[in-house]
Design a protein around this motif. Structure first.
Motif, PDB file in Angstrom:
ATOM      1  N   TYR A 178       0.821  -1.211   0.000  1.00 19.32           N
ATOM      2  CA  TYR A 178       0.000   0.000   0.000  1.00 19.32           C
ATOM      3  C   TYR A 178       0.857   1.264   0.000  1.00 19.32           C
ATOM      4  N   THR A 179       0.527   2.170  -0.913  1.00 17.18           N
ATOM      5  CA  THR A 179       1.053   3.530  -0.842  1.00 17.18           C
ATOM      6  C   THR A 179       0.156   4.325   0.111  1.00 17.18           C
ATOM      7  N   PHE A 180       0.538   5.567   0.384  1.00 13.45           N
ATOM      8  CA  PHE A 180      -0.315   6.379   1.259  1.00 13.45           C
ATOM      9  C   PHE A 180      -1.688   6.577   0.635  1.00 13.45           C
ATOM     10  N   ASN A 181      -1.742   6.783  -0.676  1.00 13.12           N
ATOM     11  CA  ASN A 181      -3.037   6.967  -1.341  1.00 13.12           C
ATOM     12  C   ASN A 181      -3.894   5.708  -1.243  1.00 13.12           C
ATOM     13  N   ASP A 182      -3.260   4.531  -1.349  1.00 16.51           N
ATOM     14  CA  ASP A 182      -3.997   3.271  -1.162  1.00 16.51           C
ATOM     15  C   ASP A 182      -4.556   3.198   0.254  1.00 16.51           C
ATOM     16  N   PHE A 183      -3.721   3.543   1.214  1.00 17.23           N
ATOM     17  CA  PHE A 183      -4.116   3.522   2.622  1.00 17.23           C
ATOM     18  C   PHE A 183      -5.293   4.469   2.869  1.00 17.23           C
ATOM     19  N   LYS A 184      -5.201   5.652   2.299  1.00 16.83           N
ATOM     20  CA  LYS A 184      -6.261   6.644   2.473  1.00 16.83           C
ATOM     21  C   LYS A 184      -7.568   6.170   1.838  1.00 16.83           C
ATOM     22  N   LYS A 185      -7.486   5.670   0.606  1.00 23.48           N
ATOM     23  CA  LYS A 185      -8.688   5.280  -0.136  1.00 23.48           C
ATOM     24  C   LYS A 185      -9.312   3.994   0.387  1.00 23.48           C
ATOM     25  N   ASN A 186      -8.495   2.979   0.627  1.00 25.35           N
ATOM     26  CA  ASN A 186      -9.016   1.645   0.942  1.00 25.35           C
ATOM     27  C   ASN A 186      -9.215   1.383   2.429  1.00 25.35           C
ATOM     28  N   ALA A 187      -8.564   2.179   3.263  1.00 29.54           N
ATOM     29  CA  ALA A 187      -8.681   1.963   4.711  1.00 29.54           C
ATOM     30  C   ALA A 187      -9.366   3.136   5.404  1.00 29.54           C
ATOM     31  N   LEU A 188      -8.736   4.305   5.355  1.00 26.85           N
ATOM     32  CA  LEU A 188      -9.257   5.439   6.118  1.00 26.85           C
ATOM     33  C   LEU A 188     -10.622   5.906   5.620  1.00 26.85           C
ATOM     34  N   GLU A 189     -10.775   6.063   4.315  1.00 25.60           N
ATOM     35  CA  GLU A 189     -12.048   6.576   3.794  1.00 25.60           C
ATOM     36  C   GLU A 189     -13.169   5.553   3.950  1.00 25.60           C
ATOM     37  N   VAL A 190     -12.846   4.277   3.838  1.00 25.51           N
ATOM     38  CA  VAL A 190     -13.846   3.224   4.068  1.00 25.51           C
ATOM     39  C   VAL A 190     -14.299   3.258   5.528  1.00 25.51           C
ATOM     40  N   ALA A 191     -13.334   3.357   6.435  1.00 25.95           N
ATOM     41  CA  ALA A 191     -13.664   3.439   7.864  1.00 25.95           C
ATOM     42  C   ALA A 191     -14.462   4.696   8.166  1.00 25.95           C
ATOM     43  N   GLN A 192     -14.081   5.794   7.559  1.00 22.68           N
ATOM     44  CA  GLN A 192     -14.771   7.068   7.783  1.00 22.68           C
ATOM     45  C   GLN A 192     -16.249   6.965   7.408  1.00 22.68           C
ATOM     46  N   ARG A 193     -16.542   6.390   6.238  1.00 22.49           N
ATOM     47  CA  ARG A 193     -17.936   6.262   5.785  1.00 22.49           C
ATOM     48  C   ARG A 193     -18.746   5.367   6.718  1.00 22.49           C
ATOM     49  N   GLU A 194     -18.171   4.237   7.088  1.00 27.28           N
ATOM     50  CA  GLU A 194     -18.915   3.300   7.940  1.00 27.28           C
ATOM     51  C   GLU A 194     -19.140   3.857   9.339  1.00 27.28           C
ATOM     52  N   LEU A 195     -18.154   4.522   9.888  1.00 25.44           N
ATOM     53  CA  LEU A 195     -18.318   5.084  11.227  1.00 25.44           C
ATOM     54  C   LEU A 195     -19.387   6.170  11.234  1.00 25.44           C
ATOM     55  N   GLN A 196     -19.467   6.923  10.152  1.00 23.13           N
ATOM     56  CA  GLN A 196     -20.505   7.952  10.071  1.00 23.13           C
ATOM     57  C   GLN A 196     -21.888   7.324   9.931  1.00 23.13           C
ATOM     58  N   GLN A 197     -21.994   6.309   9.083  1.00 19.54           N
ATOM     59  CA  GLN A 197     -23.291   5.699   8.802  1.00 19.54           C
ATOM     60  C   GLN A 197     -23.798   4.824   9.945  1.00 19.54           C
ATOM     61  N   LYS A 198     -22.903   4.096  10.602  1.00 20.78           N
ATOM     62  CA  LYS A 198     -23.340   3.083  11.561  1.00 20.78           C
ATOM     63  C   LYS A 198     -23.016   3.405  13.019  1.00 20.78           C
ATOM     64  N   ALA A 199     -22.003   4.238  13.237  1.00 23.26           N
ATOM     65  CA  ALA A 199     -21.638   4.589  14.611  1.00 23.26           C
ATOM     66  C   ALA A 199     -21.969   6.039  14.945  1.00 23.26           C
ATOM     67  N   ASN A 200     -22.429   6.793  13.931  1.00 24.81           N
ATOM     68  CA  ASN A 200     -22.773   8.202  14.135  1.00 24.81           C
ATOM     69  C   ASN A 200     -21.568   9.002  14.629  1.00 24.81           C
ATOM     70  N   LEU A 201     -20.405   8.637  14.118  1.00 19.94           N
ATOM     71  CA  LEU A 201     -19.171   9.335  14.465  1.00 19.94           C
ATOM     72  C   LEU A 201     -18.568   9.924  13.194  1.00 19.94           C
ATOM     73  N   TYR A 202     -18.058  11.133  13.314  1.00 18.90           N
ATOM     74  CA  TYR A 202     -17.467  11.822  12.163  1.00 18.90           C
ATOM     75  C   TYR A 202     -15.959  11.904  12.383  1.00 18.90           C
ATOM     76  N   LEU A 203     -15.236  11.149  11.563  1.00 17.07           N
ATOM     77  CA  LEU A 203     -13.785  11.047  11.699  1.00 17.07           C
ATOM     78  C   LEU A 203     -13.113  11.904  10.632  1.00 17.07           C
ATOM     79  N   GLU A 204     -12.270  12.810  11.079  1.00 23.73           N
ATOM     80  CA  GLU A 204     -11.520  13.665  10.160  1.00 23.73           C
ATOM     81  C   GLU A 204     -10.037  13.521  10.462  1.00 23.73           C
ATOM     82  N   TRP A 205      -9.214  13.721   9.456  1.00 23.19           N
ATOM     83  CA  TRP A 205      -7.771  13.648   9.675  1.00 23.19           C
ATOM     84  C   TRP A 205      -7.058  14.669   8.805  1.00 23.19           C
TER      85      TRP A 205
END
Length: 369
Positions: free
Chosen positions: A191-218
């Motif tokens: 993984y490059t940083f862009n891979d990490f951002k797209k496939n890990a962080l942004e996926v986690a961000q969407r799910e946490l907002q939709q299912k945990a009602n948490l807004y994660l920013e970095w």
């Protein structure tokens, strides 16, 4: 293979609403898939409560039984496959700076059984592994198990654990080096940083907002040249976002001239069923006008929830719910004269007919001047 008579059998499975686990476990590298992780989460659910109740025996293997029904209704083969692969997955604690590492296989034995007519996964945890799951200490990770089980990405699962760890400390901001966080999330080495951002962080961000009602920013906390080597995270709840929106609206109002404030207030009053004399009262008192803007913003941004009748709530909050309609001293000479007095019988002249937020209305006013 017979069960060791010294093994401790965990109590009959009962899912508790909250999971408790050591922070050391939260920050370890975990090789689990999302389905394997859910099995582990259910084990953590049991062992955490056994720890809190002082039920764990010292130097004893612990045998857990997790019903298939807690994981699926009919996809038993998927559960069996996950249980099989779980047997070889590791927890990894590694500190290269100190030259220390610890590689642990938590569940050396995983098998299926039938207990009271229910198919279960039976997992054996060796005695020397138990402390990695059970030693909570003064600081530990606590989270809602149903939220965790609803997450479908292992990256969302892991970020939810990490966010919960800091939340339990009362922290909303934290940071990690990119390398360490990628290790903790078990990201592929390619993984490059862009891979990490797209496939890990942004996926986690969407799910946490939709299912945990948490807004994660970095944001980037440290760079070497153009390379980002550390990230700073901020976690916000809907309530915090709403409060920020109210503050922004208040700043917008504070920058308005009195004429702009009157015009904006009249526009916002269209959202309520106010009477003419009530509008006049609000517009004639700067303190009431300021309170009107604040309450309207709080209602619009969700700070004040479960309000069934916004108009009644507004006039009550403004203290004008008992205000009477002033009667005219003389009879109107014409039928065209309104019976209810108003400073603005037709309302102030507006440049737009749409109902918008304070900021949007003020923005349109500036653009049209």
């Amino acid at each position: 293979m017979q069960q060791n008579p010294e093994d401790q059998l965990a109590p009959l499975f009962t899912k508790r609403p909250t999971n408790y686990q050591p922070n050391l476990f939260t920050e370890s590298k975990q090789e689990f898939t999302e389905l394997e992780k859910k099995i582990v989460v259910l084990v953590v659910n049991q062992i955490g409560h056994m720890t809190l109740k002082g039920e764990l025996q010292e130097k004893a293997n612990v045998v857990f039984s997790i019903p298939f029904s807690e994981l699926t209704r009919d996809h038993h083969k998927q559960i069996a496959d996950a249980a099989e692969s779980l047997q070889s997955k590791r927890l990894i604690y590694r500190n290269d700076a100190k030259g220390k590492f610890d590689f642990i296989t938590p569940f050396p034995r995983v098998r299926s059984e039938v207990i009271d007519g229910k198919r279960v996964i039976e997992l054996t945890m060796f005695a020397d592994v138990v402390p990695h799951f059970a030693e909570l200490g003064q600081r530990y990770t606590k989270y809602d198990i149903d939220v965790m089980l609803s997450l479908s990405s292992v990256y969302a699962q892991r970020m939810f654990e990490i966010v919960s760890m800091y939340h339990n400390r009362g922290q909303r901001e934290f940071s990690y080096s990119v390398d360490r966080l990628m290790m903790m999330l078990n990201c592929p080495s390619r993984y490059t940083f862009n891979d990490f951002k797209k496939n890990a962080l942004e996926v986690a961000q969407r799910e946490l907002q939709q299912k945990a009602n948490l807004y994660l920013e970095w944001s980037a906390a440290k760079k070497v040249g153009k390379k980002i080597i550390e990230l700073a995270f901020i976690v916000k709840t809907p309530q915090q976002l709403a409060a920020e929106a109210v503050s922004q609206d208040q700043r917008t109002v504070n920058n308005m001239s009195i004429n702009e404030a009157y015009t904006t207030a009249w526009q916002l009053m269209k959202n309520y069923k106010l009477k003419g004399f009530q509008k006049d009262r609000i517009l004639s008192d700067h303190s009431l006008l300021d309170t009107f803007f604040r309450i309207d913003s709080e209602l619009a941004n969700g700070v004040r929830q479960n309000v069934k009748n916004p108009t009644a709530y507004l006039v009550k909050s403004l203290g004008i719910d008992q205000l009477k309609d002033p009667k005219p001293k003389t009879k109107p000479e014409s039928k065209t004269v309104q019976s209810t007095l108003s400073l603005f019988p037709e309302g102030p002249t507006l440049r737009t007919g749409s109902v918008k937020s304070i900021g949007a209305i003020f923005g349109d006013m500036i653009m049209n001047e």
